[in-house]
Motif scaffolding. Structure first.
Motif, PDB file in Angstrom:
ATOM      1  N   ILE A  38      35.504  35.972  30.920  1.00 14.65           N
ATOM      2  CA  ILE A  38      34.658  37.161  31.032  1.00 14.65           C
ATOM      3  C   ILE A  38      35.512  38.400  31.281  1.00 14.65           C
ATOM      4  O   ILE A  38      36.629  38.327  31.788  1.00 14.65           O
ATOM      5  CB  ILE A  38      33.624  37.020  32.179  1.00 14.65           C
ATOM      6  CG1 ILE A  38      34.303  36.578  33.475  1.00 14.65           C
ATOM      7  CG2 ILE A  38      32.515  36.057  31.797  1.00 14.65           C
ATOM      8  CD1 ILE A  38      33.345  36.430  34.645  1.00 14.65           C
ATOM      9  N   THR A  39      34.940  39.558  30.933  1.00 15.47           N
ATOM     10  CA  THR A  39      35.586  40.835  31.217  1.00 15.47           C
ATOM     11  C   THR A  39      35.039  41.402  32.529  1.00 15.47           C
ATOM     12  O   THR A  39      33.880  41.149  32.886  1.00 15.47           O
ATOM     13  CB  THR A  39      35.335  41.858  30.112  1.00 15.47           C
ATOM     14  OG1 THR A  39      33.942  42.245  30.109  1.00 15.47           O
ATOM     15  CG2 THR A  39      35.707  41.306  28.751  1.00 15.47           C
ATOM     16  N   ILE A  40      35.889  42.151  33.224  1.00 14.42           N
ATOM     17  CA  ILE A  40      35.490  42.843  34.453  1.00 14.42           C
ATOM     18  C   ILE A  40      35.713  44.322  34.205  1.00 14.42           C
ATOM     19  O   ILE A  40      36.855  44.784  34.145  1.00 14.42           O
ATOM     20  CB  ILE A  40      36.320  42.363  35.665  1.00 14.42           C
ATOM     21  CG1 ILE A  40      36.330  40.827  35.744  1.00 14.42           C
ATOM     22  CG2 ILE A  40      35.786  42.982  36.957  1.00 14.42           C
ATOM     23  CD1 ILE A  40      34.957  40.213  35.956  1.00 14.42           C
ATOM     24  N   GLU A  41      34.623  45.100  34.049  1.00 10.69           N
ATOM     25  CA  GLU A  41      34.786  46.469  33.560  1.00 10.69           C
ATOM     26  C   GLU A  41      33.713  47.455  34.054  1.00 10.69           C
ATOM     27  O   GLU A  41      33.151  48.197  33.249  1.00 10.69           O
ATOM     28  CB  GLU A  41      34.807  46.463  32.038  1.00 10.69           C
ATOM     29  CG  GLU A  41      33.625  45.734  31.392  1.00 10.69           C
ATOM     30  CD  GLU A  41      33.612  45.865  29.885  1.00 10.69           C
ATOM     31  OE1 GLU A  41      33.701  47.008  29.381  1.00 10.69           O
ATOM     32  OE2 GLU A  41      33.505  44.833  29.203  1.00 10.69           O
TER      33      GLU A  41
ATOM     34  N   GLY B 191      38.701  29.915  41.816  1.00 11.31           N
ATOM     35  CA  GLY B 191      38.643  31.377  41.745  1.00 11.31           C
ATOM     36  C   GLY B 191      38.694  31.847  40.301  1.00 11.31           C
ATOM     37  O   GLY B 191      37.817  31.551  39.511  1.00 11.31           O
ATOM     38  N   TYR B 192      39.781  32.546  39.947  1.00  6.26           N
ATOM     39  CA  TYR B 192      39.917  33.030  38.585  1.00  6.26           C
ATOM     40  C   TYR B 192      41.391  33.319  38.291  1.00  6.26           C
ATOM     41  O   TYR B 192      42.204  33.484  39.194  1.00  6.26           O
ATOM     42  CB  TYR B 192      39.087  34.301  38.347  1.00  6.26           C
ATOM     43  CG  TYR B 192      39.483  35.473  39.233  1.00  6.26           C
ATOM     44  CD1 TYR B 192      40.483  36.366  38.833  1.00  6.26           C
ATOM     45  CD2 TYR B 192      38.871  35.682  40.464  1.00  6.26           C
ATOM     46  CE1 TYR B 192      40.863  37.424  39.655  1.00  6.26           C
ATOM     47  CE2 TYR B 192      39.234  36.746  41.277  1.00  6.26           C
ATOM     48  CZ  TYR B 192      40.230  37.608  40.865  1.00  6.26           C
ATOM     49  OH  TYR B 192      40.603  38.659  41.677  1.00  6.26           O
TER      50      TYR B 192
ATOM     51  N   THR C  84      35.787  45.252  43.731  1.00  5.23           N
ATOM     52  CA  THR C  84      34.574  44.683  44.315  1.00  5.23           C
ATOM     53  C   THR C  84      34.094  43.489  43.495  1.00  5.23           C
ATOM     54  O   THR C  84      33.711  42.450  44.039  1.00  5.23           O
ATOM     55  CB  THR C  84      33.464  45.747  44.399  1.00  5.23           C
ATOM     56  OG1 THR C  84      33.894  46.813  45.259  1.00  5.23           O
ATOM     57  CG2 THR C  84      32.169  45.160  44.944  1.00  5.23           C
ATOM     58  N   ALA C  85      34.150  43.638  42.167  1.00  2.00           N
ATOM     59  CA  ALA C  85      33.764  42.527  41.291  1.00  2.00           C
ATOM     60  C   ALA C  85      34.729  41.362  41.443  1.00  2.00           C
ATOM     61  O   ALA C  85      34.318  40.202  41.589  1.00  2.00           O
ATOM     62  CB  ALA C  85      33.722  42.996  39.841  1.00  2.00           C
ATOM     63  N   PHE C  86      36.035  41.650  41.446  1.00  2.00           N
ATOM     64  CA  PHE C  86      37.033  40.582  41.592  1.00  2.00           C
ATOM     65  C   PHE C  86      36.820  39.797  42.882  1.00  2.00           C
ATOM     66  O   PHE C  86      36.939  38.566  42.910  1.00  2.00           O
ATOM     67  CB  PHE C  86      38.443  41.174  41.597  1.00  2.00           C
ATOM     68  CG  PHE C  86      38.965  41.543  40.232  1.00  2.00           C
ATOM     69  CD1 PHE C  86      38.821  40.690  39.155  1.00  2.00           C
ATOM     70  CD2 PHE C  86      39.620  42.749  40.038  1.00  2.00           C
ATOM     71  CE1 PHE C  86      39.309  41.029  37.905  1.00  2.00           C
ATOM     72  CE2 PHE C  86      40.115  43.098  38.795  1.00  2.00           C
ATOM     73  CZ  PHE C  86      39.962  42.241  37.721  1.00  2.00           C
ATOM     74  N   GLU C  87      36.525  40.505  43.960  1.00  2.00           N
ATOM     75  CA  GLU C  87      36.358  39.856  45.265  1.00  2.00           C
ATOM     76  C   GLU C  87      35.128  38.944  45.311  1.00  2.00           C
ATOM     77  O   GLU C  87      35.033  38.058  46.163  1.00  2.00           O
ATOM     78  CB  GLU C  87      36.253  40.919  46.358  1.00  2.00           C
ATOM     79  CG  GLU C  87      37.570  41.658  46.610  1.00  2.00           C
ATOM     80  CD  GLU C  87      37.391  42.916  47.443  1.00  2.00           C
ATOM     81  OE1 GLU C  87      36.225  43.210  47.847  1.00  2.00           O
ATOM     82  OE2 GLU C  87      38.385  43.614  47.692  1.00  2.00           O
TER      83      GLU C  87
ATOM     84  N   ALA D   8      26.720  43.158  43.537  1.00  2.00           N
ATOM     85  CA  ALA D   8      27.730  43.621  44.497  1.00  2.00           C
ATOM     86  C   ALA D   8      28.326  44.950  44.057  1.00  2.00           C
ATOM     87  O   ALA D   8      28.545  45.853  44.873  1.00  2.00           O
ATOM     88  CB  ALA D   8      28.822  42.565  44.648  1.00  2.00           C
ATOM     89  N   VAL D   9      28.591  45.077  42.757  1.00  2.00           N
ATOM     90  CA  VAL D   9      29.154  46.333  42.250  1.00  2.00           C
ATOM     91  C   VAL D   9      28.128  47.451  42.340  1.00  2.00           C
ATOM     92  O   VAL D   9      28.460  48.586  42.723  1.00  2.00           O
ATOM     93  CB  VAL D   9      29.649  46.152  40.802  1.00  2.00           C
ATOM     94  CG1 VAL D   9      30.145  47.479  40.234  1.00  2.00           C
ATOM     95  CG2 VAL D   9      30.755  45.111  40.737  1.00  2.00           C
TER      96      VAL D   9
END
Length: 238
Positions: free
Chosen positions: A207-210, A233-234, A144-147, A161-162
């Motif tokens: 950044i970290t996504i966690e 994007g990323y 969800t975060a990635f999107e 969003a998360v």
């Protein structure tokens, strides 16, 4: 002069050279974590596994990157073993690994002072249905975060969003911390993926996504990947 904000601003968007160093950090971070996986087995202390994996990866870095300073790899559990993995960012409890344990593992590798972060949830032996359920929900929260991530989006909107996903899935009681944070010279630095932080994402931010799920009596479930925001994007570094 009180200059903390100036330093934070300078560090927030990485140069091409800094991103090259962070990509190199990611290579060794992945090695350190693979070694941690390899040495993880029932009957061993978490400290023993962490020391072997960390020292082996560090020596490999020193041999492969002669002339560079400030090289150090780390992989460990930070006490997030079994039901104690319910506590995010714990300290070692010198746990013996057992079958059925949920393990929240982490790895990082300093290269010239810079580091990325890689975290994975592992389960020793065959997982239970409950463990599988929360593991898969954690993956969906991270996706969800990635999107949501792209240049021009507010950091707070990624976290929002998360949080919305957690609410829709009935997981709000298992929420313990924000979605992610900046990383580079420090393990936690701006920007922060937090509903209270409205900075807009820009290319060059790392950044970290966690987002994690923490269920008392069951354990913790958290993957962390380090990304760099790009023009469209990323890029996942880990």
């Amino acid at each position: 002069v009180y200059a903390r904000d100036i330093v934070e601003e300078l560090r927030m968007i990485k140069s091409d050279e800094e991103i090259r160093i962070l990509r190199e950090s990611a290579r060794w971070t992945i090695l350190a974590h693979r070694l941690l996986q390899e040495y993880t087995e029932p009957g061993r202390y978490e400290d023993e596994i962490a020391l072997i994996a960390s020292s082996e990866a560090t020596l490999a870095m020193i041999r492969a990157l002669p002339g560079l300073r400030n090289l150090r790899a780390m992989a460990d559990f930070r006490g997030q073993v079994g039901k104690h993995s319910y506590y995010p960012h714990s300290l070692s409890i010198h746990a013996l690994i057992k079958r059925g344990d949920v393990l929240v593992t982490g790895a990082a590798a300093k290269v010239c002072g810079y580091s990325v972060e890689l975290e994975r949830t592992m389960i020793v032996g065959k997982p239970t249905e409950e463990q599988v359920k929360f593991f898969n929900l954690m993956l969906k929260a991270q996706n969800t975060a990635f999107e949501t991530i792209k240049p021009g989006i507010k950091c707070s909107d990624v976290d929002r969003a998360v949080r919305r996903f957690f609410k829709e899935q009935g997981l709000t009681q298992y929420w313990k911390h924000h979605t992610g944070h900046g990383i580079g010279l420090e393990y936690h630095e701006p920007p922060f993926l937090d509903i209270g932080y409205d900075r807009v994402l820009e290319p060059g931010m790392v950044i970290t996504i966690e987002p994690g799920i923490y269920v008392k009596g069951v354990g913790g479930f958290r993957h962390s990947d380090t990304i760099v925001v790009t023009e469209d994007g990323y890029e996942v570094l880990t």
